[in-house]
Write an enzyme that holds these catalytic residues in place. Structure first.
Site, PDB file in Angstrom:
ATOM      1  CD  GLU A  67     -14.437 -20.066  11.864  1.00  0.00           C
ATOM      2  OE1 GLU A  67     -14.519 -18.832  12.062  1.00  0.00           O
ATOM      3  OE2 GLU A  67     -13.542 -20.584  11.164  1.00  0.00           O
ATOM      4  CE  LYS A  99     -10.604 -18.628   1.075  1.00  0.00           C
ATOM      5  NZ  LYS A  99     -11.169 -18.670   2.424  1.00  0.00           N
TER       6      LYS A  99
HETATM    7  N1  PSU Z   1      -9.569 -18.258   6.445  1.00  0.00           N
HETATM    8  C1  PSU Z   1     -10.566 -18.670   5.642  1.00  0.00           C
HETATM    9  N2  PSU Z   1     -11.857 -18.443   6.044  1.00  0.00           N
HETATM   10  C2  PSU Z   1     -12.151 -17.806   7.219  1.00  0.00           C
HETATM   11  C3  PSU Z   1     -11.077 -17.374   8.061  1.00  0.00           C
HETATM   12  C4  PSU Z   1      -9.812 -17.638   7.625  1.00  0.00           C
HETATM   13  O1  PSU Z   1     -10.304 -19.235   4.594  1.00  0.00           O
HETATM   14  O2  PSU Z   1     -13.339 -17.612   7.536  1.00  0.00           O
HETATM   15  C5  PSU Z   1     -11.389 -16.710   9.374  1.00  0.00           C
HETATM   16  C6  PSU Z   1     -11.325 -17.734  10.527  1.00  0.00           C
HETATM   17  O3  PSU Z   1     -12.274 -17.383  11.508  1.00  0.00           O
HETATM   18  C7  PSU Z   1      -9.908 -17.512  11.053  1.00  0.00           C
HETATM   19  C8  PSU Z   1      -9.753 -16.031  10.877  1.00  0.00           C
HETATM   20  O4  PSU Z   1      -9.728 -17.916  12.392  1.00  0.00           O
HETATM   21  O5  PSU Z   1     -10.388 -15.725   9.646  1.00  0.00           O
HETATM   22  C9  PSU Z   1      -8.303 -15.588  10.874  1.00  0.00           C
HETATM   23  O6  PSU Z   1      -8.245 -14.193  10.914  1.00  0.00           O
HETATM   24  P1  PSU Z   1      -6.821 -13.470  11.093  1.00  0.00           P
HETATM   25  O7  PSU Z   1      -6.042 -13.795   9.855  1.00  0.00           O
HETATM   26  O8  PSU Z   1      -7.149 -12.018  11.234  1.00  0.00           O
HETATM   27  O9  PSU Z   1      -6.195 -14.080  12.308  1.00  0.00           O
END
Ligand code: PSU
Ligand code: MN
Length: 303
Positions: free
Chosen positions: A25, A160
């Site tokens: 990604e 996390k």
């Molecule tokens: N969690 C992490 N590191 C990240 C992300 C999430 O520990 O880099 C990033 C990933 O790209 C994930 C996104 O798909 O954040 C999720 O964002 P949201 O919670 O806004 O859906």
């Protein structure tokens, strides 16, 4: 194939010849780490995948094209531009494409583009999930919906604890997504190996991961599979340090009224500040560890 999809020549060739390919990604590059460590890490992850016998396909949206396979120059561009690149989830794709803009792909959009290109395995750091307090805010990451409908195996280091891990597992169960622990019965919590929550199944080899996913696809069971691979012991962080940083980050987010797509990047950046370089070093190591497993699994899937 649609007009928006642009697969690099190297990735096209590997797919045509039935060779293993691993998707990566780009939100982790533009929004997840500071420059220049973000670019260095992205290139190291690609090299790790090659060293383990597969072809890397870093996924992003550049100039309105869905890229499956970015060049080192494109990775540098995404890393340097950082937060100025739109964090692109499923709902953002149509507008970014029509306007020929750039987007950093989250787990959601990386899965979408990987599936379009015919890539089955995807390595990352952490996924989005059900946020704490979602009973009030409705903040549930689109990543979970994508795992429910798009046929890609996502290899991560768990989630996390900025998230409600128990509710995240409940949601995945409702949506029929298998949650696998690689070499563990317990869901890893990204920086640490332990969360106190059990996974659905423990699997100990890339061959079995490949066999399980193959069974899912061949039966036409839609959706992906989540493989959670614990950070190696020597790089894991003390639980108290990380818990303390997460609690403080959550308090600040609430005070500042952070919500929506800003929520995850805000919390990640805060945690990084609060823990200094330690969390960044751990983050880099867990991504490399996931890249190794993904390359081996993609290889097993091609046999
Ligand atoms: N969690 C992490 N590191 C990240 C992300 C999430 O520990 O880099 C990033 C990933 O790209 C994930 C996104 O798909 O954040 C999720 O964002 P949201 O919670 O806004 O859906
Ligand atoms: Mn959200």
């Amino acid at each position: 194939m649609n007009n928006y999809l642009s697969i690099s020549l190297e990735v096209q060739k590997a797919l045509r010849e039935g060779k293993p390919v691993v998707a990566l990604e780009s939100t982790i590059i533009s929004h997840g780490m500071p420059y220049p460590q973000n670019v260095e890490t992205a290139l190291r992850v690609e090299q790790t995948i090659r060293d383990n016998g597969a072809v890397p396909a870093t996924i992003a949206i550049i100039g309105g094209k869905l890229k499956a396979g970015c060049s080192p120059e494109e990775i540098e561009y995404l890393g340097r531009k950082g937060q100025a690149v739109t964090k692109a989830s499923r709902r953002d794709l149509p507008v970014l494409l029509a306007r020929k803009e750039d987007g950093a792909t989250t787990v959601t959009t990386t899965m979408i583009i990987a599936a379009m290109a015919g890539i089955r395995v995807f390595a990352t750091g952490g996924i989005g999930g059900v946020h704490r307090g979602a009973q009030q805010t409705f903040d549930i990451s689109a990543d979970l919906e994508e795992l429910a409908q798009t046929p890609v195996m996502v290899i991560c280091a768990g989630a996390k604890s900025i998230l409600d891990l128990g509710l995240t597992l409940e949601y995945l169960e409702t949506k029929g997504v298998p949650v696998i622990g690689y070499g563990t019965d317990e869901l890893p919590a990204f920086y640490t190996r332990h969360s106190g929550f059990g996974v659905d199944y423990r699997i100990d080899s890339p061959e079995e991961l490949a066999a399980v996913f193959k069974a899912k696809i061949e039966c036409g069971l839609k959706g992906g599979m989540l493989v959670t691979n614990p950070i190696p012991e020597e790089y894991s962080m003390p639980k108290e340090t990380i818990d303390c940083a997460i609690e403080q980050a959550l308090r600040e987010a609430e005070q500042l009224g952070i919500h929506g797509k800003q929520c995850t990047p805000f919390l990640l950046a805060k945690i990084k500040d609060l823990t200094g370089g330690d969390s960044l070093a751990a983050n880099i190591q867990l991504v490399l560890n996931n890249a190794r497993l993904a390359a081996k699994t993609a290889t097993a899937m091609c046999k």
